[in-house]
Design a protein around this motif. Sequence first.
Motif, mmCIF file in Angstrom:
data_model
loop_
_atom_site.group_PDB
_atom_site.id
_atom_site.type_symbol
_atom_site.label_atom_id
_atom_site.label_comp_id
_atom_site.label_asym_id
_atom_site.label_seq_id
_atom_site.Cartn_x
_atom_site.Cartn_y
_atom_site.Cartn_z
ATOM 1 N N PHE A 18 1.797 -9.351 2.727
ATOM 2 C CA PHE A 18 2.584 -9.676 1.539
ATOM 3 C C PHE A 18 2.689 -11.183 1.310
ATOM 4 N N SER A 47 -3.014 -4.107 3.400
ATOM 5 C CA SER A 47 -3.601 -5.014 2.398
ATOM 6 C C SER A 47 -4.078 -4.237 1.185
ATOM 7 N N GLU A 48 -4.677 -3.091 1.469
ATOM 8 C CA GLU A 48 -5.137 -2.258 0.351
ATOM 9 C C GLU A 48 -3.961 -1.826 -0.511
ATOM 10 N N ALA A 49 -2.875 -1.452 0.167
ATOM 11 C CA ALA A 49 -1.678 -1.021 -0.573
ATOM 12 C C ALA A 49 -1.141 -2.169 -1.424
ATOM 13 N N HIS A 51 -2.808 -4.614 -2.558
ATOM 14 C CA HIS A 51 -3.779 -4.819 -3.635
ATOM 15 C C HIS A 51 -3.525 -3.838 -4.779
ATOM 16 N N VAL A 52 -3.359 -2.567 -4.424
ATOM 17 C CA VAL A 52 -3.090 -1.540 -5.436
ATOM 18 C C VAL A 52 -1.777 -1.866 -6.142
ATOM 19 N N LEU A 53 -0.786 -2.280 -5.364
ATOM 20 C CA LEU A 53 0.524 -2.631 -5.922
ATOM 21 C C LEU A 53 0.381 -3.704 -7.001
ATOM 22 N N ARG A 54 -0.451 -4.701 -6.722
ATOM 23 C CA ARG A 54 -0.618 -5.796 -7.688
ATOM 24 C C ARG A 54 -1.477 -5.384 -8.876
ATOM 25 N N GLU A 55 -2.359 -4.387 -8.637
ATOM 26 C CA GLU A 55 -3.207 -3.915 -9.743
ATOM 27 C C GLU A 55 -2.459 -2.984 -10.686
ATOM 28 N N GLU A 56 -1.449 -2.293 -10.133
ATOM 29 C CA GLU A 56 -0.693 -1.296 -10.903
ATOM 30 C C GLU A 56 0.387 -1.953 -11.745
ATOM 31 N N LYS A 57 0.050 -3.022 -12.368
ATOM 32 C CA LYS A 57 1.072 -3.825 -13.025
ATOM 33 C C LYS A 57 1.798 -3.056 -14.137
ATOM 34 N N SER A 59 2.256 0.225 -14.919
ATOM 35 C CA SER A 59 3.191 1.303 -14.603
ATOM 36 C C SER A 59 4.332 0.804 -13.723
ATOM 37 N N LEU A 60 4.037 -0.140 -12.836
ATOM 38 C CA LEU A 60 5.099 -0.607 -11.946
ATOM 39 C C LEU A 60 6.105 -1.509 -12.655
ATOM 40 N N GLU A 61 5.691 -2.069 -13.774
ATOM 41 C CA GLU A 61 6.667 -2.864 -14.541
ATOM 42 C C GLU A 61 7.783 -1.955 -15.069
#
Lengths: 331, 249
Positions: A18, A47-49, A51-57, A59-61
């Motif tokens: 993180f 790290s993969e998680a 990465h996905v977290l940052r890519e899922e901008k 829906s996660l917003e």
Amino acid sequence: MAMCSDPALNARIAELCFGGPAGEDRTALEAHLLVCDDCWAEFQRISEAVHVLREEKTSLEAVMAADLIQLVGLGAHLQRRLGGHRAIAMAISGGFGAMVALALLVEVAYQWENYSTWVSYASIGVGLGSAAVCLAAFEMMRARVLAGRANSIGFAIGPVLAWAAIVALGVAPFLSADPIVLAKFQTMTGRIGWIKSVGQALQVPLLALIPFHFVLTMQYELWSNRIDRVLRVLTNDPMAVTPRGTLFIRPVLAAVLFALLAMWWLIGSAHLLENLEPGPYLALFMGFGISRMMVVLVVLLAVLIWYVRAVNELKREAIAISAGRTILDTH
Amino acid sequence: LEFFAVDTSRFAAERWEGGSHDKSAWDQSSAQALFSTETSAFRSPAKRLWYVLAHTMDERQLRELFLRIGQGDGGAEREVYNALFQRVRGIAHVRGLRGADLDDLIQDVLSAVVEQLRRGRFLDQSAPSTWVIAILNNKVVDYFRKRGRSDGLMTRAADQVDFLTARSRRGDQERRAEVMQALARLTPTERFVLTSTELAGLTYDEVADRLKCPAGTVASTKNRAVRKVREFFTAPNRRQLKGGPDGDV
């Protein structure tokens, strides 16, 4: 779980993924990664998680917004004094205090010269006392709602009723046993008229307590993550069940009730004013009487506006939180 | 096991063995070939497992290899490359390097490691891994200094191509579902702190301002969230973990 030889470093692998820590700690962690297979495997997974977290901008917003609403919205306001409704609670309490004070002044206005020595001070005393008791009752109710108690409204009504009884019966002996107000019809004695006026003043806190209690309860439901329940109740779902001990008066019905009460006050006051007999303090009586009626109308209108806005705000927050939860749940 | 990591290590090793020690020879096409799963010779899981087991090493083995390189052992160079390539790459990725820049930097770092070992500059006074990270640190700092970027930008910029993308695409839905499950286990406070710092790039002070709490509380909340995420991803059977946040919001 990892079989790493250095559990202290292993525990900090996620931190590295993180973006933290810095300096020597980071160097030690990175160096450890080069020689520890378990930590390296863990590093890759997390790290993969990340990465996905940052890519899922996108829906996660929505999830982020839902969380923020839950953390700082109306649900969170329940932690504050008076549940974050300080202004309306003070308006209701002040209205109740003013109603009780004006009730005493109205009852003696026709014979002002007989009562003027003590009644001004007494009216201020009972007025402030009534406002304080009403405010304390609201706060007590909030504390009980926050504690998840079902019968919290009873604990708010009880002190207000008790105070009203004490004030009514405590002041009555000092008033005349004969009618004070002069009108074309038979008026009540000073004592009975005062007790009746205190009862009328109770309309304000008792009518306001029901919507206030409902809003506090819905805030508690939001805070406790029972978003679906809030949504069902507020959208009039047939399967909706209000929390135990809570009465939901729909805003439209509340508006009708408040309008009927306002009409009753207007008609009653007009009838009294039209039938008054002339006297030296007629103008004073009319002034106090009209002021009392205005207090009722203004407070009722304020409560109605506050209630409609609070219910809409609760619904809006529940919808936003629900949208965020749906994103998490559908995965 | 993430076998893609092994594939890239192998191709990197072959490239190294082929004599392309010169950084300039490490062009874009080489980098693409290196990370292409299509060219992987290790499609069999058994071969991959063997490869992983044969190429993992601890601090003591790494030290021995370093010393052998110092004595002119060319085979040790390849083994060092195999052992370090993917991990150095992963670390550099976390520091914000992406795509071709990342490939260049890894090549640069590993060339420097081997070059310094050949010259006998590894003095055996520190741990080999720490020594490699020190070289990586210097290279990363040089890189960002040349680029004129500030240190704060290092961990951002997730939009570019990177070593994780290929793997993420492969199990895209599954990964996303896992991340959502991990997030669903957090309390709203933990989740907001984590997403607002990682996604929106807010500082602890900014988050504290929004939540009306001290920045220290935000930091400790994020630590707790990170610990929970780690627990989720390291649990033997994630599906059996209790769902939903524990405690109050």
